[in-house]
Every structure is written in C-alpha cells, then in structure tokens.
Write a protein that holds these residues in place. Structure first.
Motif, PDB file in Angstrom:
ATOM      1  N   ALA A  93       0.774  -0.694  11.863  1.00 39.39           N
ATOM      2  CA  ALA A  93      -0.424  -1.470  11.709  1.00 39.39           C
ATOM      3  C   ALA A  93      -0.205  -2.542  10.448  1.00 39.39           C
ATOM      4  O   ALA A  93      -0.803  -3.721  10.858  1.00 39.39           O
ATOM      5  N   PHE A  94      -0.009  -2.010   9.491  1.00 40.37           N
ATOM      6  CA  PHE A  94      -0.015  -2.691   8.354  1.00 40.37           C
ATOM      7  C   PHE A  94       1.016  -3.855   8.421  1.00 40.37           C
ATOM      8  O   PHE A  94       0.867  -5.174   8.182  1.00 40.37           O
ATOM      9  N   PHE A  95       2.182  -3.543   9.140  1.00 41.12           N
ATOM     10  CA  PHE A  95       3.279  -4.645   9.239  1.00 41.12           C
ATOM     11  C   PHE A  95       2.783  -5.799  10.508  1.00 41.12           C
ATOM     12  O   PHE A  95       3.084  -6.840  10.265  1.00 41.12           O
ATOM     13  N   LEU A 145       0.972  -1.335  -0.023  1.00 42.20           N
ATOM     14  CA  LEU A 145      -0.149   0.040   0.043  1.00 42.20           C
ATOM     15  C   LEU A 145       0.981   1.137  -0.101  1.00 42.20           C
ATOM     16  O   LEU A 145       2.234   1.037   0.343  1.00 42.20           O
ATOM     17  N   GLU A 146       0.126   2.456  -0.372  1.00 42.89           N
ATOM     18  CA  GLU A 146       1.018   3.667  -0.540  1.00 42.89           C
ATOM     19  C   GLU A 146       0.318   4.582   0.911  1.00 42.89           C
ATOM     20  O   GLU A 146      -0.786   4.641   0.875  1.00 42.89           O
ATOM     21  N   VAL A 147       1.661   5.060   1.587  1.00 39.88           N
ATOM     22  CA  VAL A 147       1.270   5.951   2.737  1.00 39.88           C
ATOM     23  C   VAL A 147       2.089   7.005   2.511  1.00 39.88           C
ATOM     24  O   VAL A 147       3.395   6.767   2.718  1.00 39.88           O
ATOM     25  N   ALA A 148       1.358   8.540   2.431  1.00 39.38           N
ATOM     26  CA  ALA A 148       2.439   9.612   2.521  1.00 39.38           C
ATOM     27  C   ALA A 148       3.408   9.537   1.314  1.00 39.38           C
ATOM     28  O   ALA A 148       4.597   9.820   1.481  1.00 39.38           O
ATOM     29  N   GLY A 149       2.942   8.815   0.362  1.00 37.68           N
ATOM     30  CA  GLY A 149       3.931   8.454  -0.829  1.00 37.68           C
ATOM     31  C   GLY A 149       5.092   7.729  -0.931  1.00 37.68           C
ATOM     32  O   GLY A 149       5.675   7.247  -1.750  1.00 37.68           O
TER      33      GLY A 149
END
Length: 273
Positions: free
Chosen positions: A77-79, A39-43
């Motif tokens: 949280a993703f990891f 996923l992409e978070v803050a670029g």
C-alpha cells in the motif's frame, strides 16, 4: 573472524537501509515537493525516493522479524500510494517462510546482487599508488557540487541518459547524514568520486565512478584505500559493498580482501497483482 550468518546479514542490511533512508531524508529536505519518505515495517525499511529511483524499495525484509501477509499489505500500500513499483531486496539469510509468501503473492525475481564484506582494523595498511600524482581525499563541505559533477561524468558513460538524475542524486547523497564523499584527483584535477556511509561500526562503500579521461590511472584503487583507511580510523570493524555477480567490480573487491557474504535477490510485484 567474522562469519557470514544472519547476525552479519542484519548488520550489513541495516547499514545499507540507514544509508538509503538518509538519502531519502535529504531529498525530502532539499526538495519538499518530491514526497520522498520512508517507514519501517517488520524491521524492514521501505523507501520512496521517486518512481524511477533505485532507492525505492525495501531492505532487510524477513531478517529482523517473520513477515506476515499483513506486513506485505502495508508495504504494498505504501508503494502503490506513490504510484511506484513494489520491490523487495531479500537476503538469503531471511526467514525461509518469506519465499513462499512472495511466490503466493505473485512476486517474480528480477535481479541479483553480491553483498561483499571484509574486516577492518585500525592498523589497516593502504596500498601504494602506482601514480604518485594521484591523491584521494574526503571532500570539503563546499565541494558537494564538484563531487556530484565528478560522479556524474563517470556514470553518464556507463548509463547514457541519466546525467540529470545522477547530478541531482549525487548532490543529495553528498548532503545525507552519515555520508563521507571522497574524490580522487590527478595532478589536482578531479577524475573520480566514491561514497562512504558509516553506521554502527560498518562502512558502506558505494557509488564509485571514474570520468572517461581519468581511467586506467588507479583512481578506483586510490578511492578504495582512502575510504577503507578513513573507516578504520573512525573505528569501523567491517566494510561492505554490493556488486553484480561475476562483475569486474566483484573481482576487484575480492582482490582487495573482500569476500561474498551472500547474494541477494530483488523481487518485484507483478503488474496487476
């Protein structure tokens, strides 16, 4: 003249992130039960390719957008949902506020990587091989397994015990979108393999290894030249690669026109944080 600045860092980091995301997509396609995803978070691109995979981390954090505690909450949280360690590989061109934020959240520096680059033109001239019987070429579609086996033969002596992982990883890499796997052959026998990924005019050179019986024959030079020439023919203007600081790989790259853009730091969230 291309200078090492934030603009270049964004191009280099996005290329490596896209290459790794393509590998994650390939694993998810080939092994649906792997839970591979990104996923992409803050670029930044955050990837899960398995708890032990070197791709399970983020790339580009702090380069494209200022990172907030909320962003890190989402990434962590993703990891953690995948029972994976939390790693961020951070360029020194990232916003300086990120360092304070990582320290506040109990991250620790773990590893350094030199990111090297060189400019390319369509009239790129290859160096003549000292071994006439040595040829490097792009593999055919049906040679994915051959490429993976060749890659594994080289890496298995460098990192014992990883043969099974590298064989599977090699097949996934060769099947990824945007990947152009190359092989070097001595008198028709495969002795070395190397990866190439192209995105937005940037060519990422990765994963090169030589089987023990094929070393000291110039295979790595042949692979380097073949990949650079192919990238230039495809319109790439920049080639990049990563290496351990001060390593033989870094020295070889510098001998062939590469220079250091910057040195990244891999940060790990401490256990229990």
């Amino acid at each position: 003249m291309v200078y090492s600045d934030q603009k270049l860092a964004c191009r280099l980091e996005r290329t490596e992130a896209r290459a790794n995301a393509a590998c994650v997509d390939a694993r998810a396609r080939l092994f649906p039960g792997s839970r591979a995803q990104w996923l992409e978070v803050a670029g930044a691109y955050a990837m899960f390719d398995g708890p032990e995979s070197p791709l399970t981390q983020t790339f580009g954090l702090g380069l494209f957008e200022e990172v907030t505690p909320h962003h890190l909450d989402k990434l962590e949280a993703f990891f953690k949902e995948q029972n994976a360690p939390v790693f961020h590989e951070v360029s020194p061109m990232a916003d300086s506020s990120l360092l304070s934020l990582l320290n506040e959240r109990k991250y620790q520096p773990l590893e350094l990587t030199s990111v090297l680059y060189r400019e390319l033109t369509q009239d790129f001239e290859i160096q003549v091989s000292r071994t006439p019987r040595l040829k490097a070429r792009l593999i055919k579609a049906e040679e994915t397994t051959l490429w993976a086996h060749t890659l594994t033969r080289g890496w298995s002596t460098e990192v014992p015990g990883l043969s099974d992982f590298m064989l599977e990883f090699g097949q996934i890499t060769a099947s990824s979108a945007g990947a152009f796997p190359f092989i070097a052959e001595l008198a028709g026998e495969p002795i070395a393999a190397g990866g190439l990924f192209i995105y937005d005019g940037v060519a990422l050179l990765a994963g090169a290894s030589t089987a023990p019986e094929g070393r000291r024959q110039g295979a790595q030079m042949a692979l380097l030249n073949a990949r650079l020439q192919y990238a230039a023919e495809q319109g790439c203007t920049i080639a990049m690669m990563g290496a351990s600081p001060g390593s033989q790989s870094q020295r070889n790259a510098e001998k062939n026109g590469f220079r250091i853009a910057y040195t990244r730091i891999k940060w790990q969230l401490r256990s229990g944080s």
